[in-house]
Design an enzyme around this catalytic site. Structure first.
Site, PDB file in Angstrom:
ATOM      1  N   THR A 202       0.869  -1.191   0.000  1.00  0.00           N
ATOM      2  CA  THR A 202       0.000   0.000   0.000  1.00  0.00           C
ATOM      3  C   THR A 202       0.894   1.226   0.000  1.00  0.00           C
ATOM      4  OG1 THR A 202      -1.818  -1.068   1.155  1.00  0.00           O
ATOM      5  CG2 THR A 202      -1.580   1.296   1.530  1.00  0.00           C
ATOM      6  N   ARG A 230     -15.150  -6.270   0.119  1.00  0.00           N
ATOM      7  CA  ARG A 230     -14.427  -5.825   1.324  1.00  0.00           C
ATOM      8  C   ARG A 230     -13.704  -4.488   1.081  1.00  0.00           C
ATOM      9  NH1 ARG A 230      -8.859  -4.464   2.609  1.00  0.00           N
ATOM     10  NH2 ARG A 230      -8.452  -5.054   4.760  1.00  0.00           N
ATOM     11  N   GLY A 232     -11.038  -1.783   3.044  1.00  0.00           N
ATOM     12  CA  GLY A 232     -10.115  -1.689   4.177  1.00  0.00           C
ATOM     13  C   GLY A 232     -10.094  -0.295   4.785  1.00  0.00           C
ATOM     14  N   ASP A 233      -9.015  -0.016   5.503  1.00  0.00           N
ATOM     15  CA  ASP A 233      -8.888   1.264   6.209  1.00  0.00           C
ATOM     16  C   ASP A 233      -8.453   2.411   5.300  1.00  0.00           C
ATOM     17  OD1 ASP A 233      -6.430  -0.214   5.977  1.00  0.00           O
ATOM     18  OD2 ASP A 233      -5.492   1.350   7.196  1.00  0.00           O
ATOM     19  N   THR A 253      -0.807   1.849   6.891  1.00  0.00           N
ATOM     20  CA  THR A 253      -0.756   0.639   6.072  1.00  0.00           C
ATOM     21  C   THR A 253      -0.697  -0.565   6.997  1.00  0.00           C
ATOM     22  OG1 THR A 253       0.530  -0.686   4.531  1.00  0.00           O
ATOM     23  CG2 THR A 253       1.768   0.896   5.850  1.00  0.00           C
ATOM     24  N   GLY A 254      -1.409  -1.608   6.619  1.00  0.00           N
ATOM     25  CA  GLY A 254      -1.387  -2.795   7.473  1.00  0.00           C
ATOM     26  C   GLY A 254      -2.693  -3.545   7.334  1.00  0.00           C
ATOM     27  N   GLY A 256      -6.056  -3.945   7.497  1.00  0.00           N
ATOM     28  CA  GLY A 256      -7.048  -2.887   7.559  1.00  0.00           C
ATOM     29  C   GLY A 256      -8.151  -3.071   8.579  1.00  0.00           C
TER      30      GLY A 256
END
Ligand code: ASP
Length: 339
Positions: A202, A230, A232-233, A253-254, A256
């Protein structure tokens, strides 16, 4: 005031404006990024691309441009590179296509724009910015977001443009692992579903311009083998992205799901706002909350004084920083510099 004191005051004000720190921090994703698994050639490619994105953003700031423009300039280069999980080279969802999310926030006005589940937009961060500037909404998803893009004259890319063989191979691997693990999953710990080792890349950027304005942006393909639309964050303001001149700019980043639950980006700003916590301490405390829930990943952050944080609890995070008063720095692994 006597003319002499007035002169002194003017000199002092001019000097402080001239010395005000400006610059940016970028990331290219956090995850299981380890020396043992990286060839020297591949590592050199990552460092070169990070340097290119860093310098593109810095050039905007150096010529007096806005933090927001620096953020999109740096992110565009990483979206166009197949090395990162954003734009070209994004990870695959469970249906075998690339599905992209992005968001941007202007710390001066707290205006924000976000897009999610795109399939045909070459540079999602640009559309997020257009949502912010040219629509009456903050977040647009899927077909509606692409309809908005068409109304602005965006070119629609075939999804194949984003697809690369190594990301396709990662999907296959994730789906095989999922099959093997079927039946072993528990509601309390559904972790291997989004295999930690199969996602990273990301991209994000936080910038502080010469006028003292902050901005943040994040762009991603999400997580390999993601299902059912889906999101994510990364496109969620306050989770993956946040910027406010009064506190800081953050891009995350990670994994989410955990970043959404912690409200990561806003949590860092809130500690500064409510408790006066210094940026780095706030970033570390928030990542500790992610870790406590079982998540992993990292953030880059920059405050209005030009303090930076690059905090992560995964083995590595592609990251780079260039500030007006210190040499540029590019790092990948956990044992390299974090500030
Ligand atoms: N945070 C992104 C997501 O969950 C993935 C990543 O940063 O690696 O969609």
């Amino acid at each position: 005031m006597k003319p002499f004191s007035l002169l002194l005051l003017l000199v002092a004000l001019t000097a402080s404006a001239a010395e005000r720190r400006y610059g940016l921090v970028i990331h290219g994703g956090a995850g299981v990024i380890e020396r043992a698994a990286m060839s020297p050639e591949r590592e050199a490619e990552y460092r070169a691309r990070l340097a290119e994105a860093l310098n593109a953003g810095y050039a905007v700031l150096d010529r007096g441009g806005a933090a927001l423009d620096a953020v999109t300039a740096a992110i565009n280069l990483m979206e166009d590179s197949p090395l990162f999980n954003a734009g070209k080279g994004a990870v695959f969802n469970a249906d075998g296509s690339c599905e992209l999310d992005a968001s941007v926030m202007d710390g001066r006005t707290q205006a924000a724009g976000a897009v999610a589940a795109l399939h045909h937009i070459k540079n999602p961060i640009n559309l997020a910015r257009d949502v912010m500037l040219k629509s009456e909404h903050v977040m647009l998803a899927g077909d509606g977001a692409e309809k908005f893009a068409r109304s602005l004259g965006y070119e629609m890319m075939p999804n194949e443009y984003f697809q690369t063989d190594w990301r396709r191979a990662q999907l296959k691997q994730a789906q095989e692992q999922e099959k093997q693990k079927a039946g072993q999953k528990t509601a309390a710990r559904p972790d291997d579903y989004f295999t930690r080792t199969l996602r990273w890349g990301t991209v994000g950027c936080v910038a502080l311009d010469k006028a003292g304005n902050l901005a943040a942006g994040t762009s991603t393909g999400g997580m390999t083998n993601k299902k059912y639309g889906r999101i994510g964050d990364a496109p969620i303001i306050g989770a993956g992205t946040y910027a406010n001149n009064a506190t800081c700019a953050v891009s995350a980043t990670g994994w989410g799901e955990f970043f959404i639950r912690v409200g990561v980006a806003r949590d860092i700003a809130a500690q500064m706002e409510y408790r006066g916590t210094p940026l780095r301490e706030a970033a570390a405390a928030t990542i500790a909350k992610v870790a406590k829930l079982g998540g992993d990943g990292g953030v880059i952050a920059l405050d209005a004084a030009g303090n930076i944080a690059m905090e992560f609890n995964s083995p590595g995070m592609y990251r780079a920083v260039r500030l007006s008063d210190r040499p540029a720095m590019i790092a990948i692994y956990g044992d390299e510099a974090k500030n």
